[in-house]
Structure formats: C-alpha cells, structure tokens
Motif scaffolding. Structure first.
Motif, PDB file in Angstrom:
ATOM      1  N   LEU A  84       0.841  -1.195   0.000  1.00 22.18           N
ATOM      2  CA  LEU A  84       0.000   0.000   0.000  1.00 22.18           C
ATOM      3  C   LEU A  84       0.879   1.250   0.000  1.00 22.18           C
ATOM      4  CD1 LEU A  84      -3.001   0.755   0.023  1.00 22.18           C
ATOM      5  CD2 LEU A  84      -2.841   0.989   2.496  1.00 22.18           C
ATOM      6  N   ARG A  85       1.007   1.855  -1.170  1.00 18.53           N
ATOM      7  CA  ARG A  85       1.773   3.096  -1.321  1.00 18.53           C
ATOM      8  C   ARG A  85       1.136   3.906  -2.432  1.00 18.53           C
ATOM      9  NH1 ARG A  85       5.862   1.686  -5.550  1.00 18.53           N
ATOM     10  NH2 ARG A  85       5.541  -0.533  -5.899  1.00 18.53           N
ATOM     11  N   ARG A  86       1.558   5.144  -2.556  1.00 21.98           N
ATOM     12  CA  ARG A  86       0.985   6.026  -3.574  1.00 21.98           C
ATOM     13  C   ARG A  86       1.195   5.446  -4.971  1.00 21.98           C
ATOM     14  NH1 ARG A  86      -0.807  10.857  -1.680  1.00 21.98           N
ATOM     15  NH2 ARG A  86      -0.077  11.528   0.351  1.00 21.98           N
ATOM     16  N   ILE A  87       0.237   5.767  -5.858  1.00 22.65           N
ATOM     17  CA  ILE A  87       0.320   5.226  -7.217  1.00 22.65           C
ATOM     18  C   ILE A  87       0.214   6.322  -8.277  1.00 22.65           C
ATOM     19  CG2 ILE A  87      -2.155   4.753  -7.422  1.00 22.65           C
ATOM     20  CD1 ILE A  87      -1.394   2.121  -8.852  1.00 22.65           C
ATOM     21  N   LEU A  88      -0.421   7.454  -7.957  1.00 20.97           N
ATOM     22  CA  LEU A  88      -0.595   8.525  -8.938  1.00 20.97           C
ATOM     23  C   LEU A  88       0.149   9.801  -8.571  1.00 20.97           C
ATOM     24  CD1 LEU A  88      -4.398   8.056  -9.693  1.00 20.97           C
ATOM     25  CD2 LEU A  88      -2.478   7.428 -11.155  1.00 20.97           C
ATOM     26  N   THR A  89       0.255  10.109  -7.303  1.00 25.44           N
ATOM     27  CA  THR A  89       0.945  11.327  -6.888  1.00 25.44           C
ATOM     28  C   THR A  89       2.395  11.004  -6.535  1.00 25.44           C
ATOM     29  OG1 THR A  89       0.266  11.054  -4.585  1.00 25.44           O
ATOM     30  CG2 THR A  89      -1.177  12.376  -5.992  1.00 25.44           C
ATOM     31  N   ASP A  90       3.174  12.045  -6.377  1.00 27.12           N
ATOM     32  CA  ASP A  90       4.586  11.901  -6.045  1.00 27.12           C
ATOM     33  C   ASP A  90       4.736  11.342  -4.632  1.00 27.12           C
ATOM     34  OD1 ASP A  90       7.424  12.609  -6.741  1.00 27.12           O
ATOM     35  OD2 ASP A  90       7.203  13.782  -4.913  1.00 27.12           O
ATOM     36  N   TYR A  91       5.823  10.622  -4.373  1.00 23.62           N
ATOM     37  CA  TYR A  91       6.030  10.012  -3.064  1.00 23.62           C
ATOM     38  C   TYR A  91       6.121  11.056  -1.950  1.00 23.62           C
ATOM     39  CZ  TYR A  91       6.835   5.655  -5.523  1.00 23.62           C
ATOM     40  OH  TYR A  91       6.672   4.549  -6.310  1.00 23.62           O
ATOM     41  N   GLY A  92       6.568  12.264  -2.274  1.00 24.31           N
ATOM     42  CA  GLY A  92       6.651  13.314  -1.263  1.00 24.31           C
ATOM     43  C   GLY A  92       5.396  14.153  -1.155  1.00 24.31           C
ATOM     44  N   PHE A  93       4.340  13.765  -1.868  1.00 25.21           N
ATOM     45  CA  PHE A  93       3.100  14.543  -1.893  1.00 25.21           C
ATOM     46  C   PHE A  93       2.461  14.570  -0.511  1.00 25.21           C
ATOM     47  CE2 PHE A  93      -1.337  15.420  -2.828  1.00 25.21           C
ATOM     48  CZ  PHE A  93      -1.249  16.371  -3.831  1.00 25.21           C
ATOM     49  N   ILE A  94       1.948  15.740  -0.134  1.00 21.06           N
ATOM     50  CA  ILE A  94       1.309  15.892   1.175  1.00 21.06           C
ATOM     51  C   ILE A  94      -0.199  15.961   0.987  1.00 21.06           C
ATOM     52  CG2 ILE A  94       1.057  17.399   3.188  1.00 21.06           C
ATOM     53  CD1 ILE A  94       3.952  18.338   2.588  1.00 21.06           C
ATOM     54  N   GLY A  95      -0.921  15.112   1.679  1.00 19.09           N
ATOM     55  CA  GLY A  95      -2.383  15.140   1.626  1.00 19.09           C
ATOM     56  C   GLY A  95      -2.943  14.161   0.607  1.00 19.09           C
ATOM     57  N   HIS A  96      -4.256  14.245   0.404  1.00 13.60           N
ATOM     58  CA  HIS A  96      -4.974  13.342  -0.492  1.00 13.60           C
ATOM     59  C   HIS A  96      -5.896  14.201  -1.364  1.00 13.60           C
ATOM     60  CE1 HIS A  96      -3.364  10.045   1.838  1.00 13.60           C
ATOM     61  NE2 HIS A  96      -3.690  10.733   2.918  1.00 13.60           N
ATOM     62  N   PRO A  97      -5.572  14.356  -2.649  1.00 16.64           N
ATOM     63  CA  PRO A  97      -6.205  15.383  -3.482  1.00 16.64           C
ATOM     64  C   PRO A  97      -7.678  15.210  -3.809  1.00 16.64           C
ATOM     65  CG  PRO A  97      -4.687  14.050  -4.777  1.00 16.64           C
ATOM     66  CD  PRO A  97      -4.500  13.653  -3.353  1.00 16.64           C
ATOM     67  N   PHE A  98      -8.279  14.042  -3.600  1.00 13.52           N
ATOM     68  CA  PHE A  98      -9.704  13.893  -3.889  1.00 13.52           C
ATOM     69  C   PHE A  98     -10.585  14.123  -2.660  1.00 13.52           C
ATOM     70  CE2 PHE A  98      -9.996  11.320  -8.082  1.00 13.52           C
ATOM     71  CZ  PHE A  98      -9.249  12.286  -8.715  1.00 13.52           C
ATOM     72  N   ARG A  99      -9.962  14.421  -1.531  1.00  9.55           N
ATOM     73  CA  ARG A  99     -10.775  14.764  -0.364  1.00  9.55           C
ATOM     74  C   ARG A  99     -11.407  16.131  -0.584  1.00  9.55           C
ATOM     75  NH1 ARG A  99      -7.930  12.829   5.287  1.00  9.55           N
ATOM     76  NH2 ARG A  99      -7.932  10.603   4.800  1.00  9.55           N
ATOM     77  N   LYS A 100     -12.643  16.279  -0.101  1.00  6.96           N
ATOM     78  CA  LYS A 100     -13.376  17.521  -0.346  1.00  6.96           C
ATOM     79  C   LYS A 100     -12.726  18.730   0.314  1.00  6.96           C
ATOM     80  CE  LYS A 100     -16.697  15.544  -2.686  1.00  6.96           C
ATOM     81  NZ  LYS A 100     -18.024  15.251  -2.237  1.00  6.96           N
ATOM     82  N   ASP A 101     -11.937  18.520   1.368  1.00  7.75           N
ATOM     83  CA  ASP A 101     -11.315  19.653   2.051  1.00  7.75           C
ATOM     84  C   ASP A 101      -9.905  19.941   1.550  1.00  7.75           C
ATOM     85  OD1 ASP A 101     -10.167  17.366   3.067  1.00  7.75           O
ATOM     86  OD2 ASP A 101     -10.661  17.784   5.158  1.00  7.75           O
TER      87      ASP A 101
END
Length: 201
Positions: free
Chosen positions: A138-155
């Motif tokens: 279980l690791r990121r698959i679309l965003t960069d490994y250093g990406f902060i947060g989760h871009p599909f969350r409404k907030d």
C-alpha cells in the motif's frame, strides 16, 4: 426491480441477513452496504459461493461523502465502493463499505480475494487516504512520493499545498510554496453587432 435483481436481492438477504445494512436499487444495479467488520468475509463468500459466483471485480473506488447532498450528509465520511460481475449468472452487484473512523479511515483489503483490487486500493489510498488493512504494497500510485495530503478529499485545497518545478541549476525537481493566486474567472463575451445577422454574412 427486474426479476434477476429481485432474485439476487432475496439470495443476499437469505444468506447474509442482518449483515446487510441496506439494499438499494439505483441505475439498474443493486447496491448493498456492509459493515467494515463483515466486509472481507462477505466479499469472499460473494466470490466463492456458487449461488453468487462474482468472479470479477470490475472497479473499486474511494468516496468522500463530507459534502454529499449539498453538505447535508449525516454519517461516516469515507467509503470504498466495489463493482462486481458474475459471468456465471450474468449479473452485477455494487458493494459499499464505510470506514469506521473519519480521522484514520481504514477497511480490509480484498486484494487476497481479487488480485486486481491491489492497484484500485492503492489509488483509493493515494487520492482519499483510505488505508486497506492487509494490502501487501500500500503506497501512492498517482501522486509523487513526497506529496502531502490526499487530493480527492473535499477539504483539499484546489491549488494544493506546494508546487514543484524542475530547477536547472540544481538539476532536480524542487518543491516550493504555491505561487498561484486564487481567482475567479468570469468569461467575457465579445460579439460584433452584426453577429448572427444573415444579411451581413
């Protein structure tokens, strides 16, 4: 409800009883909701038991319900929604499971049941932050490994938290504060006075 869906609904009710938290017909498909504690065992049964035989998992996605219904949603925030297909019985089923915690959403992984779920679960983890317990990678698959947060969350902010660019002096990608100014674009329509007038071409 079609006879085929009615039969499936009754089979599900007979087999799982109170473990089905809800059943709903929408868009010509039956949707059932199950508790996180029962999710893995029910999915295993849906694949293995001859009366169901859902051999294929077509899709798995995460959902953030925090702003659902114009903000009127009451209940748990994060869910995983799975679409199943039975080639044997030529029918489909949608299964929804809500994570118990909104702070750290987690549900069991079904990658051991359908191996194709592995990448779908990684996507839901990456974009929504839903952890799939028991997933082997279980690791990121679309965003960069250093990406902060989760871009599909409404907030999640539309402009993000940081921006990245290639720095030719350093010879690598660097992160920096967001430089995009928030703005609202209102289109301005400019037309000639004779626009649409057949006499003027």
């Amino acid at each position: 409800m079609s006879a085929k869906l009615e039969a499936l609904s009754q089979q599900l009710q007979d087999r799982f009883g109170d473990k089905l938290l809800s059943k709903k017909l929408a868009l010509g498909e039956l949707t059932v909701e199950v508790a996180a504690a029962d999710y893995l065992s029910i999915m295993q049964a849906l694949r293995d038991e001859a009366e169901f035989s859902f051999e294929e998992m077509i899709d798995l996605c995460g959902v953030d319900y925090s702003d659902y219904g114009a903000g009127g949603w009451q209940g748990k925030r994060f869910a995983a929604v799975v679409h199943l297909l039975s080639l044997t019985h030529n029918r489909r089923l949608r299964v929804r499971v809500f994570a118990e915690s909104d702070e750290f959403p987690a549900v069991d992984s079904i990658a051991s049941v359908w191996t194709s779920a592995g990448w779908f679960e990684r996507e839901a983890f990456d974009l929504f932050g839903i952890a799939f317990v028991g997933h082997e990678d279980l690791r990121r698959i679309l965003t960069d490994y250093g990406f902060i947060g989760h871009p599909f969350r409404k907030d999640f902010p539309i402009s993000g938290h940081v921006e990245m660019r290639y720095d030719p002096d350093q010879g690598r990608v660097v992160y920096q504060p967001v430089t995009i100014e928030p703005r609202e674009n209102t289109p301005r329509i400019v037309r000639e006075d004779t626009y649409g007038d057949p006499a003027h071409g």
